[in-house]
Design a protein around this motif. Structure first.
Motif, PDB file in Angstrom:
ATOM      1  N   GLN A 246       0.838  -1.195   0.000  1.00  0.00           N
ATOM      2  CA  GLN A 246       0.000   0.000   0.000  1.00  0.00           C
ATOM      3  C   GLN A 246       0.874   1.247   0.000  1.00  0.00           C
ATOM      4  OE1 GLN A 246      -3.433  -0.565   0.357  1.00  0.00           O
ATOM      5  NE2 GLN A 246      -3.907   1.558  -0.083  1.00  0.00           N
TER       6      GLN A 246
ATOM      7  N   LEU B 237       1.571   4.918   0.814  1.00  0.00           N
ATOM      8  CA  LEU B 237       1.017   5.793   1.833  1.00  0.00           C
ATOM      9  C   LEU B 237       1.170   7.265   1.466  1.00  0.00           C
ATOM     10  CD1 LEU B 237       2.245   3.836   4.978  1.00  0.00           C
ATOM     11  CD2 LEU B 237       0.020   3.732   3.862  1.00  0.00           C
ATOM     12  N   MET B 238       2.381   7.801   1.678  1.00  0.00           N
ATOM     13  CA  MET B 238       2.614   9.229   1.458  1.00  0.00           C
ATOM     14  C   MET B 238       4.110   9.475   1.416  1.00  0.00           C
ATOM     15  SD  MET B 238       1.549  10.456   5.291  1.00  0.00           S
ATOM     16  CE  MET B 238      -0.029   9.644   5.123  1.00  0.00           C
TER      17      MET B 238
ATOM     18  N   GLY C 156       5.009  11.961   6.178  1.00  0.00           N
ATOM     19  CA  GLY C 156       4.658  10.928   7.149  1.00  0.00           C
ATOM     20  C   GLY C 156       5.531  10.899   8.379  1.00  0.00           C
TER      21      GLY C 156
ATOM     22  N   ALA D  95      -0.839  12.602  10.337  1.00  0.00           N
ATOM     23  CA  ALA D  95      -1.372  12.189   9.026  1.00  0.00           C
ATOM     24  C   ALA D  95      -1.067  10.728   8.747  1.00  0.00           C
ATOM     25  CB  ALA D  95      -0.788  13.072   7.928  1.00  0.00           C
ATOM     26  N   LEU D  96       0.175  10.300   9.106  1.00  0.00           N
ATOM     27  CA  LEU D  96       0.548   8.901   8.867  1.00  0.00           C
ATOM     28  C   LEU D  96      -0.239   7.973   9.769  1.00  0.00           C
ATOM     29  CD1 LEU D  96       2.281   6.754   7.518  1.00  0.00           C
ATOM     30  CD2 LEU D  96       4.085   7.232   9.207  1.00  0.00           C
TER      31      LEU D  96
ATOM     32  N   LYS E 227      -3.152   8.439  11.047  1.00  0.00           N
ATOM     33  CA  LYS E 227      -4.541   8.383  10.578  1.00  0.00           C
ATOM     34  C   LYS E 227      -4.673   7.441   9.382  1.00  0.00           C
ATOM     35  CE  LYS E 227      -8.338  11.367   9.083  1.00  0.00           C
ATOM     36  NZ  LYS E 227      -8.747  12.762   8.769  1.00  0.00           N
ATOM     37  N   LYS E 228      -3.685   7.511   8.462  1.00  0.00           N
ATOM     38  CA  LYS E 228      -3.713   6.634   7.285  1.00  0.00           C
ATOM     39  C   LYS E 228      -3.584   5.173   7.684  1.00  0.00           C
ATOM     40  CE  LYS E 228      -3.490   5.862   2.767  1.00  0.00           C
ATOM     41  NZ  LYS E 228      -4.621   6.142   1.869  1.00  0.00           N
TER      42      LYS E 228
END
Length: 704
Positions: free
Chosen positions: A74, A76-77, A82, A92-93, A95-96
């Motif tokens: 997956q 992510l960012m 992150g 943010a990480l 939450k993902k």
């Protein structure tokens, strides 16, 4: 995980017979593909399709109860988003990760990869494999959605409120993984192991399918149903042959694959019986009797060793009574009025001559932009007259024109009105009754030929002339009003008409240059409002069809392109040209000459203005260009002479002697010299070479 075999059956009311075979194949293939994509069935899993009038089913080997877990990567960012400066996860990480079912403990396991712009964080996990219930539910829904059904019907379920949409009402669903029922549902039905066999002859009802591998056996032994379409078809063919032998020495049922497929789709357990009709009906043309028995009754007429119809026929019954007399008698009673109608039509039609019907064609619309059948007949007759004059002079003109005028008259007969498939065929019978010459009568039937791929061509010159005229009139007329085939759409069968023209010109070796032939046909449409002459577009269409047809015959794309790109006007020469190209390609000099020809063509394309294939030998300075000139002086006349006599192989083989001087020319001569006169002279020499090398075919197309 242990793999077991899977059986899925959908029991329905009688399915459309002409579509049944395709429905069964699509159902099984889509179901299996969907299971394979879900990881529940192996790639290339063995699948058996079943299709009977009342069921679609599939047996799939080696199906898992649960698919293997799949690794999932997956994205992510970016790392900069992150992770903070200390390397800790940002909100943010987190939450993902939470959205993916992971927490902060997963941060340490994340890996990084660059996408060329920045470093990206990726999360590796395992996706749980689908259960068979989940995967089969989707597979059945996909299989039903993929069925080639033009129209569906709506019907209510037992609750009286819910409605479903399917080709026919469905009554039972069986889904067995080994001996276990798979809990799936579709069309308001819950899967179980209960089905039903033959409506009248099943020994057990309902049928209980113990396990997947017992399906076909249970249906055959307890349900009196041969579930496999292929097995049922083979059994019908076997019984037809046996019954024909029993009916008489050297008798055989008519061969019709489409009829055999349709009858296979109408019965669950076939039983072939022999019926008879009164011999006096045999006075009617056998094509009429055969068509009415096949189209209306689904019978197999019996022919003798000479192919002549007898007064016996075969019925494929769906029941097997102890005494079949009632079934046979019923079928004989049903067919008798059909045959009587055919006899009545035949007798009535012969009371008027074909010639007397011609005037009626003026009242039949052919196309709202192209006029009536009467106007079309006049155009076809004029085209036929011109073709006959080109091929055989006065002796061919009279019968060809007569046949063209009468060719569509049988459209106004009662028999053709009832059976349009008999157009042309009945015209021949009525022409014979009117006392017309055999070649005219044959031409009336044959002008529709070839009707399909592999069909025979017209049996004589008169038929060939009228068939050409008819097909060319259709092609030119419809092209002129913009009715050009696009994609899969070809409502007027223009591709088939073009192939018919091609076959007649080639196989008949007719000396009719294509451009002149088309120009003569276009001239017949002068004055028609909205008609746009476009002979170039139609010629392109014909050459495209020709190229495709030649490739289907086994010629390579290079061979076909080399010949067809030259757009030979006499299509009858094309097989000889192709044979010559194939022989030339086998020469050791072929590859070098083809490459040189391509190089010459590219050089000449860059020349501005018109270039003549002429040069002054006095301006040939380099030894290599002098040698090439001498070789051309020797080779070109011999190649041209062979070409003019139609010996295309010899013409091309003669060119092999040019390899060495051509190679030397390109190694030692600067074509684009500074001196304009010298440059023009060398280009003229190359133009002469190019013309000599490409009379039979464009040899540059053979260059890899």
């Amino acid at each position: 995980m242990t793999a077991k075999n899977l059986l899925v059956e959908l029991l329905v009311e009688e399915l459309p017979p002409k579509a049944l075979k395709k429905l069964g194949e699509t159902f099984a293939a889509t179901l299996t593909d969907s299971l394979s994509q879900a990881g529940l069935a192996p790639a290339g899993a063995a699948v058996t399709a079943y299709a009977s009038p009342r069921r679609l089913a599939a047996h799939v080997a080696g199906v898992l109860a649960v698919a293997a877990d799949k690794p999932v990567v997956q994205k992510l960012m970016p790392v900069a988003v992150g992770l903070d400066a200390s390397g800790n996860a940002t909100p943010a990480l987190l939450k993902k990760l939470a959205a993916l079912g992971a927490d902060a403990s997963a941060v340490a396991g994340l890996h990084r990869e660059s996408d060329g712009k920045a470093e990206i964080l990726f999360y590796n996990s395992l996706a749980k494999g689908a259960t068979l219930a989940e995967g089969l539910q989707k597979a059945i829904e996909a299989a039903l959605a993929a069925l080639p059904i033009p129209k569906v019907m709506s019907y209510q379920l037992a609750d009286g409120w819910s409605s479903v949409h399917f080709v026919r009402p469905a009554h039972a669903l069986v889904a067995l993984h080994g001996a276990d029922v798979v809990p799936v549902s579709v069309l308001g039905l819950q899967a179980g192991r209960q089905s039903h066999g033959h409506r009248f002859e099943a020994t057990v009802d309902p049928l209980i399918i113990a396990e997947a591998d017992a399906y076909a056996t249970t249906l055959r032994d307890d349900g009196a149903v041969i579930a496999s379409f292929a097995e049922r078809r083979a059994e019908i063919a076997r019984q037809l042959a046996t019954a024909a032998a029993r009916a008489g020495t050297d008798l055989k049922p008519i061969e019709d694959e489409a009829l055999l497929d349709e009858v296979t789709a109408l019965v669950e357990r076939p039983n072939v019986l022999i019926g008879r009709f009164e011999p006096e009906f045999l006075a009617v043309p056998q094509e009429c009797l055969i068509l009415t028995m096949k189209a209306n009754q689904k019978y197999f007429p019996l022919l003798d060793a000479a192919g002549k119809l007898t007064n016996q026929f075969l019925v494929v019954s769906n029941i097997t009574p102890a005494d079949p007399a009632a079934v046979i008698g019923g079928n004989e009673r049903v067919v008798r009025p059909r045959l009587a109608d055919a006899k009545f039509f035949f007798d009535q039609d012969r009371k008027k001559s074909l010639e007397s019907r011609i005037a009626g064609l003026a009242k039949v619309v052919y196309h709202n932009k192209l006029g009536t059948q009467g106007e079309r007949m006049q155009r076809v007759a004029a085209i036929a007259r011109a073709i006959a004059e080109a091929l055989g002079g006065g002796a061919l003109v009279q019968p060809a024109e007569q046949a063209a005028v009468l060719a569509k008259a049988d459209l106004l007969t009662d028999m053709v009105g009832e059976f349009p498939e008999l157009q042309g065929i009945m015209g021949r019978y009525y022409a014979q009754h009117d006392g017309l010459d055999a070649d005219v009568a044959d031409a009336i039937e044959d002008h529709y030929k070839p009707r399909f791929a592999g069909d025979s061509l017209p049996r004589g010159k008169v038929g060939a002339v009228v068939a050409l005229a008819d097909k060319l009139e259709t092609l030119v007329g419809l092209f002129g009003i913009g009715q050009v085939p696009t994609g899969d759409r070809d409502p007027f069968a223009l591709r088939r008409h073009a192939l018919g023209v091609i076959r007649m010109l080639i196989e008949g070796d007719l000396n009719l240059p294509l451009d002149g032939l088309l120009a003569g046909v276009f001239a017949q449409f002068t004055g028609i409002a909205g008609f746009e002459p476009n002979p170039a577009a139609l010629a392109d269409f014909i050459y495209e069809r020709l190229a495709g047809n030649l490739r289907e015959q086994g010629y390579t794309a290079q061979e076909v392109d080399a010949v067809v790109s030259q757009r030979p006007q006499r299509l009858g020469d094309i097989p000889k040209r192709l044979a010559a190209v194939r022989a030339f390609s086998a020469l050791p000099e072929a590859a070098a000459l083809a490459a040189a020809n391509k190089r010459v063509g590219n050089i000449l394309k860059k020349v501005e203005g018109e270039l003549e294939a002429s040069f002054d030998s006095a301006l040939l300075l380099e030894a290599a260009e002098v040698a090439l000139h001498r070789a051309l002086v020797d080779v070109a006349p011999r190649a041209d002479a062979a070409f003019l006599t139609g010996d295309y192989s010899e013409s091309l083989l003669t060119l092999a002697a040019l390899r060495a001087p051509v190679d030397a020319f390109f190694d030692g001569v600067m074509v684009n010299a500074d001196d304009p006169a010298l440059r023009a002279n060398r280009l003229g020499l190359l133009a002469r070479l190019h013309a000599a090398m490409n009379r039979v075919a464009d040899l540059s197309r053979l260059s890899a």
